[in-house]
Design a protein around this motif. Structure first.
Motif, PDB file in Angstrom:
ATOM      1  N   VAL A 240      -7.779 -12.073   5.510  1.00 30.91           N
ATOM      2  CA  VAL A 240      -7.532 -11.060   4.744  1.00 30.91           C
ATOM      3  C   VAL A 240      -7.161  -9.711   5.579  1.00 30.91           C
ATOM      4  CG1 VAL A 240      -8.952  -9.020   3.232  1.00 30.91           C
ATOM      5  CG2 VAL A 240      -9.288 -11.681   2.980  1.00 30.91           C
ATOM      6  N   THR A 241      -6.229  -8.936   4.854  1.00 31.67           N
ATOM      7  CA  THR A 241      -5.765  -7.933   5.883  1.00 31.67           C
ATOM      8  C   THR A 241      -5.993  -6.727   4.904  1.00 31.67           C
ATOM      9  OG1 THR A 241      -3.849  -9.114   6.569  1.00 31.67           O
ATOM     10  CG2 THR A 241      -3.909  -6.740   6.975  1.00 31.67           C
ATOM     11  N   ILE A 242      -6.850  -5.980   5.487  1.00 23.50           N
ATOM     12  CA  ILE A 242      -7.109  -4.663   4.797  1.00 23.50           C
ATOM     13  C   ILE A 242      -6.607  -3.285   5.605  1.00 23.50           C
ATOM     14  CG2 ILE A 242      -9.138  -3.085   3.742  1.00 23.50           C
ATOM     15  CD1 ILE A 242     -10.817  -5.398   3.439  1.00 23.50           C
ATOM     16  N   THR A 243      -5.706  -2.570   5.199  1.00 25.23           N
ATOM     17  CA  THR A 243      -5.220  -1.643   5.841  1.00 25.23           C
ATOM     18  C   THR A 243      -5.461  -0.266   5.173  1.00 25.23           C
ATOM     19  OG1 THR A 243      -3.216  -1.443   4.275  1.00 25.23           O
ATOM     20  CG2 THR A 243      -3.224  -2.640   6.647  1.00 25.23           C
ATOM     21  N   GLU A 244      -6.169   0.822   6.058  1.00 27.92           N
ATOM     22  CA  GLU A 244      -6.692   2.071   5.529  1.00 27.92           C
ATOM     23  C   GLU A 244      -5.508   3.160   5.333  1.00 27.92           C
ATOM     24  OE1 GLU A 244      -9.966   3.293   7.958  1.00 27.92           O
ATOM     25  OE2 GLU A 244      -9.761   5.165   7.083  1.00 27.92           O
ATOM     26  N   VAL A 245      -5.437   3.845   4.223  1.00 22.83           N
ATOM     27  CA  VAL A 245      -4.558   4.894   3.865  1.00 22.83           C
ATOM     28  C   VAL A 245      -5.440   6.194   3.536  1.00 22.83           C
ATOM     29  CG1 VAL A 245      -2.648   5.461   2.343  1.00 22.83           C
ATOM     30  CG2 VAL A 245      -2.632   3.584   3.203  1.00 22.83           C
ATOM     31  N   ALA A 246      -4.791   7.263   3.804  1.00 20.65           N
ATOM     32  CA  ALA A 246      -5.595   8.493   3.439  1.00 20.65           C
ATOM     33  C   ALA A 246      -5.305   8.780   1.911  1.00 20.65           C
ATOM     34  CB  ALA A 246      -4.998   9.914   4.283  1.00 20.65           C
ATOM     35  N   GLY A 247      -6.204   9.053   1.119  1.00 20.87           N
ATOM     36  CA  GLY A 247      -5.838   9.072  -0.523  1.00 20.87           C
ATOM     37  C   GLY A 247      -6.451  10.177  -0.761  1.00 20.87           C
ATOM     38  N   GLY A 248      -7.032  10.900  -0.164  1.00 21.50           N
ATOM     39  CA  GLY A 248      -7.896  12.334  -0.656  1.00 21.50           C
ATOM     40  C   GLY A 248      -9.062  11.694  -1.628  1.00 21.50           C
ATOM     41  N   VAL A 249      -9.381  12.700  -2.497  1.00 19.95           N
ATOM     42  CA  VAL A 249     -10.513  12.528  -3.375  1.00 19.95           C
ATOM     43  C   VAL A 249     -10.059  12.642  -4.830  1.00 19.95           C
ATOM     44  CG1 VAL A 249     -12.122  13.112  -1.327  1.00 19.95           C
ATOM     45  CG2 VAL A 249     -11.428  14.983  -2.922  1.00 19.95           C
ATOM     46  N   ASP A 250      -8.965  13.323  -4.967  1.00 24.81           N
ATOM     47  CA  ASP A 250      -8.658  13.618  -6.591  1.00 24.81           C
ATOM     48  C   ASP A 250      -7.496  12.889  -7.263  1.00 24.81           C
ATOM     49  OD1 ASP A 250      -6.847  14.823  -5.241  1.00 24.81           O
ATOM     50  OD2 ASP A 250      -7.616  17.035  -5.595  1.00 24.81           O
ATOM     51  N   PHE A 251      -7.221  13.198  -8.374  1.00 25.28           N
ATOM     52  CA  PHE A 251      -6.053  12.422  -8.939  1.00 25.28           C
ATOM     53  C   PHE A 251      -4.549  12.775  -8.258  1.00 25.28           C
ATOM     54  CE2 PHE A 251      -2.681  12.185 -11.915  1.00 25.28           C
ATOM     55  CZ  PHE A 251      -2.787  11.172 -12.814  1.00 25.28           C
ATOM     56  N   ASP A 252      -4.499  13.853  -7.694  1.00 22.32           N
ATOM     57  CA  ASP A 252      -3.209  14.087  -6.980  1.00 22.32           C
ATOM     58  C   ASP A 252      -3.309  13.301  -5.702  1.00 22.32           C
ATOM     59  OD1 ASP A 252      -2.083  16.029  -9.011  1.00 22.32           O
ATOM     60  OD2 ASP A 252      -3.251  17.638  -7.998  1.00 22.32           O
ATOM     61  N   GLY A 253      -4.295  13.339  -5.166  1.00 26.42           N
ATOM     62  CA  GLY A 253      -4.312  12.467  -3.865  1.00 26.42           C
ATOM     63  C   GLY A 253      -3.897  10.992  -4.127  1.00 26.42           C
ATOM     64  N   GLY A 254      -4.428  10.379  -4.887  1.00 30.15           N
ATOM     65  CA  GLY A 254      -4.307   8.948  -5.432  1.00 30.15           C
ATOM     66  C   GLY A 254      -2.581   8.961  -5.824  1.00 30.15           C
ATOM     67  N   ALA A 255      -2.039  10.021  -6.485  1.00 29.23           N
ATOM     68  CA  ALA A 255      -0.888  10.047  -6.770  1.00 29.23           C
ATOM     69  C   ALA A 255       0.176   9.904  -5.556  1.00 29.23           C
ATOM     70  CB  ALA A 255      -0.471  11.100  -7.841  1.00 29.23           C
ATOM     71  N   ARG A 256      -0.166  10.965  -4.649  1.00 34.58           N
ATOM     72  CA  ARG A 256       0.446  11.112  -3.452  1.00 34.58           C
ATOM     73  C   ARG A 256       0.576   9.573  -2.610  1.00 34.58           C
ATOM     74  NH1 ARG A 256      -1.156  16.380  -3.233  1.00 34.58           N
ATOM     75  NH2 ARG A 256      -3.104  15.580  -2.326  1.00 34.58           N
ATOM     76  N   ALA A 257      -0.560   9.118  -2.636  1.00 36.82           N
ATOM     77  CA  ALA A 257      -0.664   7.913  -1.763  1.00 36.82           C
ATOM     78  C   ALA A 257       0.224   6.654  -2.346  1.00 36.82           C
ATOM     79  CB  ALA A 257      -1.949   7.317  -1.744  1.00 36.82           C
ATOM     80  N   ALA A 258       0.793   6.979  -3.503  1.00 42.01           N
ATOM     81  CA  ALA A 258       1.490   5.701  -4.250  1.00 42.01           C
ATOM     82  C   ALA A 258       2.614   4.972  -3.508  1.00 42.01           C
ATOM     83  CB  ALA A 258       1.845   6.331  -5.702  1.00 42.01           C
ATOM     84  N   PRO A 259       3.501   5.850  -2.952  1.00 43.21           N
ATOM     85  CA  PRO A 259       4.639   5.305  -2.262  1.00 43.21           C
ATOM     86  C   PRO A 259       4.224   4.646  -1.193  1.00 43.21           C
ATOM     87  CG  PRO A 259       5.109   7.369  -2.557  1.00 43.21           C
ATOM     88  CD  PRO A 259       3.720   7.479  -3.119  1.00 43.21           C
ATOM     89  N   THR A 260       3.112   4.888  -0.426  1.00 39.46           N
ATOM     90  CA  THR A 260       2.666   4.230   0.877  1.00 39.46           C
ATOM     91  C   THR A 260       1.983   2.877   0.349  1.00 39.46           C
ATOM     92  OG1 THR A 260       2.021   6.366   1.614  1.00 39.46           O
ATOM     93  CG2 THR A 260       1.266   4.213   2.780  1.00 39.46           C
ATOM     94  N   VAL A 261       1.120   2.857  -0.801  1.00 44.97           N
ATOM     95  CA  VAL A 261       0.729   1.932  -1.290  1.00 44.97           C
ATOM     96  C   VAL A 261       1.873   0.665  -1.632  1.00 44.97           C
ATOM     97  CG1 VAL A 261      -0.920   0.960  -3.243  1.00 44.97           C
ATOM     98  CG2 VAL A 261      -1.299   2.682  -2.072  1.00 44.97           C
ATOM     99  N   LEU A 262       2.709   1.140  -2.368  1.00 41.90           N
ATOM    100  CA  LEU A 262       3.774   0.221  -2.906  1.00 41.90           C
ATOM    101  C   LEU A 262       4.667  -0.206  -1.598  1.00 41.90           C
ATOM    102  CD1 LEU A 262       5.134   2.236  -5.927  1.00 41.90           C
ATOM    103  CD2 LEU A 262       3.683   0.191  -5.986  1.00 41.90           C
ATOM    104  N   GLU A 263       4.881   0.549  -0.723  1.00 40.42           N
ATOM    105  CA  GLU A 263       5.711  -0.196   0.491  1.00 40.42           C
ATOM    106  C   GLU A 263       4.591  -1.186   1.468  1.00 40.42           C
ATOM    107  OE1 GLU A 263       6.630   3.324   2.828  1.00 40.42           O
ATOM    108  OE2 GLU A 263       7.758   4.237   1.197  1.00 40.42           O
ATOM    109  N   SER A 264       3.443  -0.743   1.294  1.00 39.21           N
ATOM    110  CA  SER A 264       2.625  -1.597   2.208  1.00 39.21           C
ATOM    111  C   SER A 264       2.652  -3.055   1.754  1.00 39.21           C
ATOM    112  CB  SER A 264       1.220  -1.209   2.013  1.00 39.21           C
ATOM    113  OG  SER A 264       0.557  -1.630   0.620  1.00 39.21           O
ATOM    114  N   GLY A 265       3.050  -3.247   0.674  1.00 35.39           N
ATOM    115  CA  GLY A 265       3.127  -4.883   0.235  1.00 35.39           C
ATOM    116  C   GLY A 265       2.006  -5.524  -0.193  1.00 35.39           C
TER     117      GLY A 265
END
Lengths: 333, 333
Positions: free
Chosen positions: B212-237
């Motif tokens: 298992v590979t688990i990568t860490e990404v900054a995601g903040g603590v609120d809705f916007d933080g999660g939304a901002r992290a979306a591109p990174t998450v999608l690119e991560s595969g």
DNA sequence: CTGTTAGCGCCTTCAC
DNA sequence: GTGAAGGCGCTAACAG
């Protein structure tokens, strides 16, 4: 460093500084009639002994506790949480503490809490009290200073409220402009001020707009209530629905979408309160933003005024702002 | 009827009943060593004069205020609101009052509030205090009885906490069973206990599951933080994402869906907390239910025990339950 | 069993 | 300017 081992009293400080109790008291209360040199010596001793005057003893003699009470019907309700936060913040800024009490929607508890909390505080803020008007007047009158939030004019005490009636008027106007003529209103708690004020707004609107039909349907106060009302709403043939609050709106939204109804193309939905999640539904919810935080701040302002002796603070009425989002659109042809 | 005109004291009752102060005090405190006849007479007088003992004077002499303080970093946080509610309920059931204080996420305020509120109460419950461990130990030690919520072992004082680490372990196991091998973790506040505990769980899991590979990404603590992290998450595969909390999960969910990604078919999303709205997203959120209400109740239980003299109540650790809903599914092929 | 006397810890007249 | 004394309202010894 180490905490007061067993309770440092003013006498200890007096002894340490080599002065009398009175001088310590005066010095620590910035009484100008005390020799600056002594004052400084006293302060030094106080610091060294880690002394702070007992708020209890102080309260007893001064007759002020520097604390107010907030009584809410239900701490789980986001609106009350927000009001509490507003009060808490504002009161803290003025150096006051806040005692909270949850009446659990019980009128009996409410009555008891109002009086008992009053005895350990300098005043109480009653949030959306559930007791009947007559009793409210009597109880609140007996515990003044008291401030009432979200109830209408109870005689002489200050009232801070949101204008549900005006807000619903705005919502109706909004829907009317979009061409809606058949509207359904999902009523909430029968006897609540929030509900009756809106029924008044509806009556007023239909009076001046004979071409509009507004039917009332029981919708409860939560998500499930809204979901349950969905079939009735769909059968009604209405093109728009006004929910008692955002939760109900979300329940309705979810349920009607599940049965293939498109929002806002087939049906417009309007919520109330503007809870934090209202903007995250699909589509985002059109609603009326009840300024709960400000309600709390204003309640404190009124209380503070009373505490300062400025009697009969004026009542304030805050107008919830209409927030137009994606859940409302033109009426279908 | 009429409220105490200006403050009925025990002396008034004594005079009215024709007995001494002590007898009134004793009678009203159900002291058995008082003549039943007199006791009844006293009670009658008390009722007639609408007398109630001053809690202030009582507190001063008894050394107990029947009040505890709850200090939270942010009253706007649903978790703290719920903990407060739990404490409030439980304390009220035992006849105690609750003073709330919001430290506004400030360590300075936290320190000050802890000590000042302690002076007007019988003990304080510190919720997720933000101060460093060393300071926490010192401050809490100085104000005991004190109970700490959601921090790890601070020496001798009782701790009530949610086991973030175990809960994240459950979530990882859940995803693993569904076939996910590439996972991304949206980290929240760096230094928070909630975050570090989860990093520990991740380390543990990857140790025992090398595939298992688990990568860490900054995601903040609120809705916007999660939304901002979306591109990174999608690119991560990655095929699954663990969010720091439900808000972040909702933000991510909303954003990835907006860019055409299907949940859970293309990406599984897991939240944390189980806030009330987690069940209303589309699809409903898989998450870990942090028992905030119970945390509050347990905190009170620990405080109550301390107040009753039963020293060193054991610390309790509550295991947030994994709630599987629609946002997680089998890993895509 | 009941009344009298001390305080709890502090602020505040009132004399010095 | 400062100290001594009284009292905020109540409870807990201590006598009777």
């Amino acid at each position: 460093m180490a905490r007061p081992p067993k309770g440092v009293t003013i006498a200890d400080v007096a002894a340490h500084a080599g002065v009398s109790l009175s001088t310590v008291s005066r010095a620590l209360n910035d009484n100008p009639t005390v020799d600056p040199v002594l004052a400084e010596r006293v302060r030094a001793s106080a610091t060294e002994l880690n002394y702070t005057a007992s708020p209890l003893a102080r309260s007893l003699v001064l007759g002020r506790t520097q604390t107010i009470a907030v009584v809410v019907p239900d701490l789980a309700n986001p609106t009350f949480q927000e009001i509490l936060r507003g009060v808490s913040r504002a009161a803290a800024a003025d150096g006051y503490h806040v005692l909270v009490a949850d009446s659990a929607e019980s009128v009996d508890e409410e009555r008891v809490l109002a009086t008992t909390t009053r005895r350990r505080t300098d005043g109480v803020i009653l949030c959306s009290p559930r007791m009947p008007q007559e009793e409210l007047d009597r109880v609140a009158g007996g515990i003044r200073p008291a401030v009432v939030v979200n109830r209408t004019g109870a005689g002489t005490l200050p009232i801070v409220r949101a204008d549900y009636r005006a807000a619903l008027g705005d919502q109706l106007a909004h829907l009317y402009e979009l061409g809606h003529r058949r509207i359904v209103f999902l009523a909430g708690i029968e006897r609540s001020v929030a509900n009756t004020a809106r029924l008044a707004a509806i009556a007023e609107f239909t009076d001046s707009h004979p071409d509009v039909t507004i039917t009332e349907v029981a919708g409860g106060v939560d998500f499930d209530g809204g979901a349950r009302a969905a079939p009735t709403v769909l059968e009604s043939g209405a093109t728009a629905a006004l929910a008692f609050n955002d939760l109900v709106a979300m329940g309705l939204l979810s349920a009607v979408q599940a049965s293939g109804c498109r929002v806002p193309d087939d049906l417009s939905i309007v919520g109330f309160d503007d809870i934090p999640f209202a903007q995250y539904t699909s589509p985002p919810l059109t609603t009326a933003a009840v300024p709960a935080l400000e309600l709390g701040e204003q309640a404190w302002a009124a209380m503070h005024a009373l505490l300062e002796g400025e009697d009969a603070a004026d009542s304030v009425s805050l107008h919830p702002e209409l927030v137009v989002r994606g859940s409302t659109g033109p009426a279908p042809a």
